[in-house]
Scaffold this active site. Structure first.
Site, PDB file in Angstrom:
ATOM      1  N   ASN A  46      32.704  32.031  35.610  1.00 14.13           N
ATOM      2  CA  ASN A  46      34.476  33.142  34.651  1.00 14.13           C
ATOM      3  C   ASN A  46      35.494  32.739  35.534  1.00 14.13           C
ATOM      4  OD1 ASN A  46      31.865  33.466  37.266  1.00 14.13           O
ATOM      5  ND2 ASN A  46      33.521  35.328  37.665  1.00 14.13           N
ATOM      6  N   ILE A  47      35.792  32.870  35.018  1.00 12.13           N
ATOM      7  CA  ILE A  47      37.840  31.982  35.175  1.00 12.13           C
ATOM      8  C   ILE A  47      38.889  33.527  35.334  1.00 12.13           C
ATOM      9  CG2 ILE A  47      39.760  31.042  34.140  1.00 12.13           C
ATOM     10  CD1 ILE A  47      37.855  28.927  34.261  1.00 12.13           C
ATOM     11  N   GLU A  48      38.866  33.855  36.315  1.00  9.66           N
ATOM     12  CA  GLU A  48      39.627  35.138  36.392  1.00  9.66           C
ATOM     13  C   GLU A  48      41.112  35.004  36.042  1.00  9.66           C
ATOM     14  OE1 GLU A  48      37.882  37.754  39.736  1.00  9.66           O
ATOM     15  OE2 GLU A  48      36.277  38.170  38.533  1.00  9.66           O
ATOM     16  N   CYS A  54      34.310  35.728  31.290  1.00  8.79           N
ATOM     17  CA  CYS A  54      33.126  35.024  31.029  1.00  8.79           C
ATOM     18  C   CYS A  54      32.426  33.035  31.319  1.00  8.79           C
ATOM     19  CB  CYS A  54      32.505  36.154  30.729  1.00  8.79           C
ATOM     20  SG  CYS A  54      32.516  37.816  30.532  1.00  8.79           S
ATOM     21  N   GLU A  98      29.632  32.603  30.564  1.00  9.65           N
ATOM     22  CA  GLU A  98      28.983  32.722  29.286  1.00  9.65           C
ATOM     23  C   GLU A  98      29.777  31.611  28.074  1.00  9.65           C
ATOM     24  OE1 GLU A  98      28.801  34.576  31.294  1.00  9.65           O
ATOM     25  OE2 GLU A  98      26.631  35.584  31.130  1.00  9.65           O
TER      26      GLU A  98
HETATM   27  N1  THU Z   1      30.853  38.401  34.009  1.00  6.96           N
HETATM   28  C1  THU Z   1      30.773  37.473  33.605  1.00  6.96           C
HETATM   29  O1  THU Z   1      31.322  35.748  33.797  1.00  6.96           O
HETATM   30  N2  THU Z   1      29.327  36.955  32.879  1.00  6.96           N
HETATM   31  C2  THU Z   1      28.324  37.802  32.693  1.00  6.96           C
HETATM   32  O2  THU Z   1      28.417  38.453  31.488  1.00  6.96           O
HETATM   33  C3  THU Z   1      29.285  39.426  33.396  1.00  6.96           C
HETATM   34  C4  THU Z   1      30.398  39.334  34.086  1.00  6.96           C
HETATM   35  C5  THU Z   1      31.794  37.835  35.386  1.00  6.96           C
HETATM   36  C6  THU Z   1      33.027  38.396  34.801  1.00  6.96           C
HETATM   37  C7  THU Z   1      34.113  38.766  35.857  1.00  6.96           C
HETATM   38  O3  THU Z   1      34.790  37.356  36.487  1.00  6.96           O
HETATM   39  C8  THU Z   1      33.110  39.175  36.831  1.00  6.96           C
HETATM   40  O4  THU Z   1      31.930  39.007  36.084  1.00  6.96           O
HETATM   41  C9  THU Z   1      32.676  40.529  37.307  1.00  6.96           C
HETATM   42  O5  THU Z   1      33.271  41.103  36.449  1.00  6.96           O
END
Ligand code: THU
Length: 141
Positions: A47-49, A58, A60
């Site tokens: 995940n890259i925020e 996300c 995936e």
């Molecule tokens: N996140 C994912 O990477 N995949 C998911 O299916 C659910 C949520 C990440 C997004 C965000 O960076 C962190 O989890 C918290 O929501």
């Protein structure tokens, strides 16, 4: 068709690498994902925020986009493994289910974690009655 345990092991390792490379300073919720394509390729992502929170992507979707973007021919996704360094496994969010459906409507989905529990699904179970390319009068190529 269910993937082999050998493929699963490689995907689990790639998903853990994806999680290690995640950028998640805001949620501190680390996620990694790995995708197996029908031509035997594995792509992973974390995940890259973003400081503008809503722009976060996300793990995936990052893994899917790498698999699709790296290929010269159309990509079919056979399996996705999701890893979180948590006691319980995490299923993919709704947006990611929709994106996986585009390339892997029959994909096998497995979520793993640091605990013993594991989730196993087919995408069709996670996204019944999906909207997809077939619903459009003129699907893109
Ligand atoms: N996140 C994912 O990477 N995949 C998911 O299916 C659910 C949520 C990440 C997004 C965000 O960076 C962190 O989890 C918290 O929501």
């Amino acid at each position: 068709m269910t993937i082999s345990e050998a493929d699963f092991s490689k995907l689990a390792e790639a998903a853990q690498l994806g999680a290690a490379r995640a950028y998640c300073p805001y949620s501190r919720f680390r996620v990694g994902a790995a995708v197996l394509t029908s031509d035997g390729r594995i792509a992973s992502g974390g995940n890259i925020e973003n400081a503008s929170y809503g722009l976060t992507v996300c793990a995936e979707r990052n893994a899917v986009f790498r698999a699709v973007g790296d290929s010269e021919s159309p990509t079919t996704i056979r399996a996705v493994v999701i890893y979180t360094p948590t006691p319980e496994p995490t299923a993919p969010c709704g947006a990611c289910r929709q994106v996986i459906n585009e390339f892997g409507p029959d994909a096998e989905i497995r979520s793993i974690c640091d605990g013993a529990a594991e989730l196993r699904y087919r995408l069709k179970d996670l996204l019944p009655e999906a909207f997809g390319p077939g619903n459009l009068a003129h699907p893109g190529s």
